[in-house]
Design an enzyme around this catalytic site. Structure first.
Site, PDB file in Angstrom:
ATOM      1  N   ILE A   1      -1.101  11.415   5.116  1.00 56.01           N
ATOM      2  CA  ILE A   1       0.338  11.209   4.901  1.00 56.01           C
ATOM      3  C   ILE A   1       0.730  11.592   3.483  1.00 56.01           C
ATOM      4  O   ILE A   1       0.088  11.179   2.515  1.00 56.01           O
ATOM      5  CB  ILE A   1       0.711   9.752   5.223  1.00 56.01           C
ATOM      6  CG1 ILE A   1       0.484   9.532   6.733  1.00 56.01           C
ATOM      7  CG2 ILE A   1       2.154   9.459   4.827  1.00 56.01           C
ATOM      8  CD1 ILE A   1       0.824   8.175   7.252  1.00 56.01           C
TER       9      ILE A   1
ATOM     10  N   GLY B   1       0.812  -1.226   0.000  1.00 51.44           N
ATOM     11  CA  GLY B   1       0.000   0.000   0.000  1.00 51.44           C
ATOM     12  C   GLY B   1       0.838   1.266   0.000  1.00 51.44           C
ATOM     13  O   GLY B   1       2.060   1.233  -0.214  1.00 51.44           O
ATOM     14  N   GLN B   2       0.169   2.388   0.268  1.00 49.48           N
ATOM     15  CA  GLN B   2       0.838   3.698   0.221  1.00 49.48           C
ATOM     16  C   GLN B   2       2.037   3.766   1.172  1.00 49.48           C
ATOM     17  O   GLN B   2       3.079   4.318   0.838  1.00 49.48           O
ATOM     18  CB  GLN B   2      -0.159   4.818   0.567  1.00 49.48           C
ATOM     19  CG  GLN B   2       0.441   6.216   0.413  1.00 49.48           C
ATOM     20  CD  GLN B   2      -0.444   7.318   1.002  1.00 49.48           C
ATOM     21  OE1 GLN B   2      -1.577   7.080   1.413  1.00 49.48           O
ATOM     22  NE2 GLN B   2       0.076   8.528   1.027  1.00 49.48           N
TER      23      GLN B   2
ATOM     24  N   ASP C   1      -2.524 -13.500   2.974  1.00 43.99           N
ATOM     25  CA  ASP C   1      -3.816 -12.905   3.322  1.00 43.99           C
ATOM     26  C   ASP C   1      -3.923 -12.943   4.844  1.00 43.99           C
ATOM     27  O   ASP C   1      -3.999 -14.019   5.439  1.00 43.99           O
ATOM     28  CB  ASP C   1      -4.938 -13.732   2.672  1.00 43.99           C
ATOM     29  CG  ASP C   1      -6.314 -13.146   2.965  1.00 43.99           C
ATOM     30  OD1 ASP C   1      -6.415 -12.265   3.857  1.00 43.99           O
ATOM     31  OD2 ASP C   1      -7.283 -13.572   2.313  1.00 43.99           O
TER      32      ASP C   1
ATOM     33  N   TYR D   1     -14.606   2.995   8.824  1.00 45.14           N
ATOM     34  CA  TYR D   1     -13.143   2.961   9.020  1.00 45.14           C
ATOM     35  C   TYR D   1     -12.794   3.466  10.422  1.00 45.14           C
ATOM     36  O   TYR D   1     -12.067   2.813  11.171  1.00 45.14           O
ATOM     37  CB  TYR D   1     -12.508   3.846   7.943  1.00 45.14           C
ATOM     38  CG  TYR D   1     -11.022   4.057   8.064  1.00 45.14           C
ATOM     39  CD1 TYR D   1     -10.118   3.001   7.924  1.00 45.14           C
ATOM     40  CD2 TYR D   1     -10.494   5.337   8.274  1.00 45.14           C
ATOM     41  CE1 TYR D   1      -8.747   3.212   8.002  1.00 45.14           C
ATOM     42  CE2 TYR D   1      -9.122   5.558   8.343  1.00 45.14           C
ATOM     43  CZ  TYR D   1      -8.260   4.495   8.211  1.00 45.14           C
ATOM     44  OH  TYR D   1      -6.905   4.706   8.291  1.00 45.14           O
TER      45      TYR D   1
ATOM     46  N   LYS E   1     -11.277   1.311  13.514  1.00 44.62           N
ATOM     47  CA  LYS E   1      -9.991   1.699  14.125  1.00 44.62           C
ATOM     48  C   LYS E   1     -10.172   1.934  15.633  1.00 44.62           C
ATOM     49  O   LYS E   1      -9.335   1.515  16.443  1.00 44.62           O
ATOM     50  CB  LYS E   1      -9.439   2.964  13.467  1.00 44.62           C
ATOM     51  CG  LYS E   1      -8.862   2.749  12.076  1.00 44.62           C
ATOM     52  CD  LYS E   1      -7.482   2.089  12.138  1.00 44.62           C
ATOM     53  CE  LYS E   1      -6.868   1.917  10.765  1.00 44.62           C
ATOM     54  NZ  LYS E   1      -5.660   1.081  10.774  1.00 44.62           N
TER      55      LYS E   1
ATOM     56  N   ASP F   1       1.632  -9.141   1.342  1.00 48.77           N
ATOM     57  CA  ASP F   1       0.386  -8.475   0.958  1.00 48.77           C
ATOM     58  C   ASP F   1      -0.414  -9.480   0.128  1.00 48.77           C
ATOM     59  O   ASP F   1       0.087 -10.551  -0.208  1.00 48.77           O
ATOM     60  CB  ASP F   1       0.693  -7.207   0.123  1.00 48.77           C
ATOM     61  CG  ASP F   1      -0.452  -6.188   0.153  1.00 48.77           C
ATOM     62  OD1 ASP F   1      -1.550  -6.523  -0.351  1.00 48.77           O
ATOM     63  OD2 ASP F   1      -0.269  -5.082   0.680  1.00 48.77           O
ATOM     64  N   ILE F   2      -1.668  -9.092  -0.213  1.00 49.29           N
ATOM     65  CA  ILE F   2      -2.433  -9.928  -1.144  1.00 49.29           C
ATOM     66  C   ILE F   2      -2.236  -9.442  -2.587  1.00 49.29           C
ATOM     67  O   ILE F   2      -2.719 -10.058  -3.518  1.00 49.29           O
ATOM     68  CB  ILE F   2      -3.947  -9.967  -0.804  1.00 49.29           C
ATOM     69  CG1 ILE F   2      -4.489  -8.547  -0.588  1.00 49.29           C
ATOM     70  CG2 ILE F   2      -4.205 -10.856   0.398  1.00 49.29           C
ATOM     71  CD1 ILE F   2      -6.006  -8.495  -0.515  1.00 49.29           C
TER      72      ILE F   2
HETATM   73  N1  NAD Z   1      -2.275   6.711   4.174  1.00 50.58           N
HETATM   74  C1  NAD Z   1      -2.676   7.497   5.146  1.00 50.58           C
HETATM   75  O1  NAD Z   1      -2.714   8.731   4.980  1.00 50.58           O
HETATM   76  C2  NAD Z   1      -3.050   6.903   6.474  1.00 50.58           C
HETATM   77  C3  NAD Z   1      -3.537   7.747   7.468  1.00 50.58           C
HETATM   78  C4  NAD Z   1      -3.920   7.195   8.692  1.00 50.58           C
HETATM   79  C5  NAD Z   1      -3.756   5.835   8.932  1.00 50.58           C
HETATM   80  N2  NAD Z   1      -3.270   5.026   7.945  1.00 50.58           N
HETATM   81  C6  NAD Z   1      -3.148   3.589   8.237  1.00 50.58           C
HETATM   82  O2  NAD Z   1      -1.894   3.091   7.805  1.00 50.58           O
HETATM   83  C7  NAD Z   1      -2.044   1.752   7.318  1.00 50.58           C
HETATM   84  C8  NAD Z   1      -1.490   1.663   5.911  1.00 50.58           C
HETATM   85  O3  NAD Z   1      -2.209   2.596   5.112  1.00 50.58           O
HETATM   86  P1  NAD Z   1      -1.977   2.730   3.541  1.00 50.58           P
HETATM   87  O4  NAD Z   1      -2.275   4.120   3.188  1.00 50.58           O
HETATM   88  O5  NAD Z   1      -0.673   2.124   3.147  1.00 50.58           O
HETATM   89  O6  NAD Z   1      -3.193   1.824   3.019  1.00 50.58           O
HETATM   90  P2  NAD Z   1      -3.397   1.199   1.566  1.00 50.58           P
HETATM   91  O7  NAD Z   1      -4.843   1.036   1.336  1.00 50.58           O
HETATM   92  O8  NAD Z   1      -2.586   1.961   0.559  1.00 50.58           O
HETATM   93  O9  NAD Z   1      -2.702  -0.229   1.744  1.00 50.58           O
HETATM   94  C9  NAD Z   1      -3.301  -1.252   2.501  1.00 50.58           C
HETATM   95  C10 NAD Z   1      -2.719  -2.554   1.991  1.00 50.58           C
HETATM   96  O10 NAD Z   1      -3.380  -3.631   2.688  1.00 50.58           O
HETATM   97  C11 NAD Z   1      -3.481  -4.688   1.787  1.00 50.58           C
HETATM   98  N3  NAD Z   1      -4.510  -5.666   2.193  1.00 50.58           N
HETATM   99  C12 NAD Z   1      -5.854  -5.563   2.061  1.00 50.58           C
HETATM  100  N4  NAD Z   1      -6.455  -6.690   2.484  1.00 50.58           N
HETATM  101  C13 NAD Z   1      -5.460  -7.509   2.903  1.00 50.58           C
HETATM  102  C14 NAD Z   1      -5.443  -8.822   3.431  1.00 50.58           C
HETATM  103  N5  NAD Z   1      -6.577  -9.523   3.600  1.00 50.58           N
HETATM  104  N6  NAD Z   1      -4.250  -9.375   3.748  1.00 50.58           N
HETATM  105  C15 NAD Z   1      -3.091  -8.689   3.559  1.00 50.58           C
HETATM  106  N7  NAD Z   1      -3.045  -7.433   3.050  1.00 50.58           N
HETATM  107  C16 NAD Z   1      -4.224  -6.863   2.721  1.00 50.58           C
HETATM  108  C17 NAD Z   1      -3.862  -4.032   0.459  1.00 50.58           C
HETATM  109  O11 NAD Z   1      -3.603  -4.887  -0.646  1.00 50.58           O
HETATM  110  C18 NAD Z   1      -2.980  -2.789   0.487  1.00 50.58           C
HETATM  111  O12 NAD Z   1      -1.759  -3.005  -0.191  1.00 50.58           O
HETATM  112  C19 NAD Z   1      -3.528   1.425   7.422  1.00 50.58           C
HETATM  113  O13 NAD Z   1      -3.771   0.723   8.624  1.00 50.58           O
HETATM  114  C20 NAD Z   1      -4.194   2.776   7.498  1.00 50.58           C
HETATM  115  O14 NAD Z   1      -5.392   2.732   8.199  1.00 50.58           O
HETATM  116  C21 NAD Z   1      -2.910   5.530   6.726  1.00 50.58           C
END
Ligand code: NAD
Length: 306
Positions: free
Chosen positions: A167, A12-13, A47, A137, A141, A32-33
């Site tokens: 972020i 993810g991000q 997963d 969400y 959380k 990751d998946i």
């Molecule tokens: N990006 C932000 O600005 C932000 C802000 C606050 C909190 N967060 C938290 O940080 C964490 C990461 O955020 P992000 O922005 O990288 O999210 P994202 O959505 O970009 O990435 C999440 C990842 O989880 C993976 N995923 C989904 N289902 C899955 C499963 N069953 N098994 C394994 N992997 C699985 C997805 O494929 C994805 O790559 C999250 O918990 C999010 O809540 C992010």
């Protein structure tokens, strides 16, 4: 400090940044998946909802520490609230249960400013305030924040957490309310008009990806006795409206126009903090952000182009 670390949700991000930083001093397994990032370390498909596979990965790679980043974020989450609840809470519980059974030392699990709500005193949100989140969400959380507290006070796990704001990174976001922050940087680079889903004056807290990853790793590395709370810490860097963020990007020489067409995401943002008090974190782990808004935009624009 050379630990075997499993990162879940690494594609993810945020994932790649955690992988790159943690790989400097540790043996990291990214999982990751989906496999959308290129990793310097070993990547496996995992997963997190499959607890048996999770346990066999922990055993196979002798995992000691887990960073659990898997989630469905705020805006995407409203399209399928049941799925959001299931993934966000079950992933937390599976990691917790597998960790208890197999003796994992520490877990990092990010929370979010989405746990706050209209009753949280949104002008300046302290660490401990009433919370009535308005998205699935945020609700998922907040529920996991309570579970985290439970496991920590029972001394069965050591789970540490930060409530991340929006972020700013070069990697593209995955369906959050703050996606516009990164998308605007890409529009600036491509000189494309941007359609913003928030009102032009909707202020939200933000942070550079490096500051957020550094803080998380620092939080994980301090001795437990330094931590004054057993639930997540607020964290922030700077506060901006979309219009001010556009101005920062324009001032760096990247001219682009924005049309403001607020949709359901503006309603979500309305229930989130405008500014945040993160003094508890700063005091407990001696952390402060290195990047202000201008340096953040400049550094991310540069890294997108490199
Ligand atoms: N990006 C932000 O600005 C932000 C802000 C606050 C909190 N967060 C938290 O940080 C964490 C990461 O955020 P992000 O922005 O990288 O999210 P994202 O959505 O970009 O990435 C999440 C990842 O989880 C993976 N995923 C989904 N289902 C899955 C499963 N069953 N098994 C394994 N992997 C699985 C997805 O494929 C994805 O790559 C999250 O918990 C999010 O809540 C992010």
């Amino acid at each position: 400090m050379n630990n075997n670390i499993l990162i879940i949700g690494a594609s993810g991000q945020l994932g790649k940044y955690f992988v790159d930083k943690l790989s400097l001093n540790n043996n990291v397994i990214a999982s990751d998946i989906s496999s959308s990032n290129e990793f310097k370390c070993k990547f496996i498909f995992l997963d997190v909802l499959d607890i048996d596979n999770l346990k066999s990965v922990i055993l196979k790679y002798k995992i000691e520490i887990i960073y659990n980043l898997a989630a469905i974020l705020s805006a995407k989450g409203e399209k399928d609230p049941n799925k959001t609840w299931n993934l966000n809470t079950e992933s937390f519980l599976n990691v917790a249960n597998a960790s208890i059974e197999l003796g994992i030392k520490k877990i990092f699990w990010p929370s979010s400013i989405a746990v706050f709500g209209l009753n949280s005193g949104l002008e300046f949100v302290k660490n401990d305030v009433p919370m009535l989140p308005s998205t699935m969400y945020g609700i998922s959380k907040l529920s996991c924040e309570k579970l985290m507290y439970y496991y920590n006070i029972k001394n069965v796990l050591d789970i540490r957490s930060l409530r991340f704001p929006g972020i700013v990174s070069a990697s593209k976001p995955g369906g959050g309310t703050t996606d516009y922050i990164v998308e605007m940087l890409y529009s600036g680079l491509n000189k494309e008009k941007y359609i913003c889903s928030l009102k032009k004056n909707r202020t939200l807290p933000m942070i550079h990806i490096n500051d957020s990853v550094d803080a998380a790793i620092q939080l994980m590395n301090v001795e437990k006795k330094c931590l004054s709370i057993k639930y997540p810490y607020n964290i922030t860097s700077f506060n901006m409206s979309p219009d001010q963020w556009k101005q920062v990007i324009n001032d760096l020489g990247y001219k682009f126009d924005v049309d403001y067409m607020p949709d359901f995401r503006d309603n979500i943002a309305k229930s989130w903090p405008k500014t945040i008090d993160d003094n508890q974190l700063r005091n407990d782990i001696s952390w402060k952000p290195k990047y202000n808004s201008l340096v953040t935009a400049e550094s991310i624009l540069k890294s997108i182009q490199s």
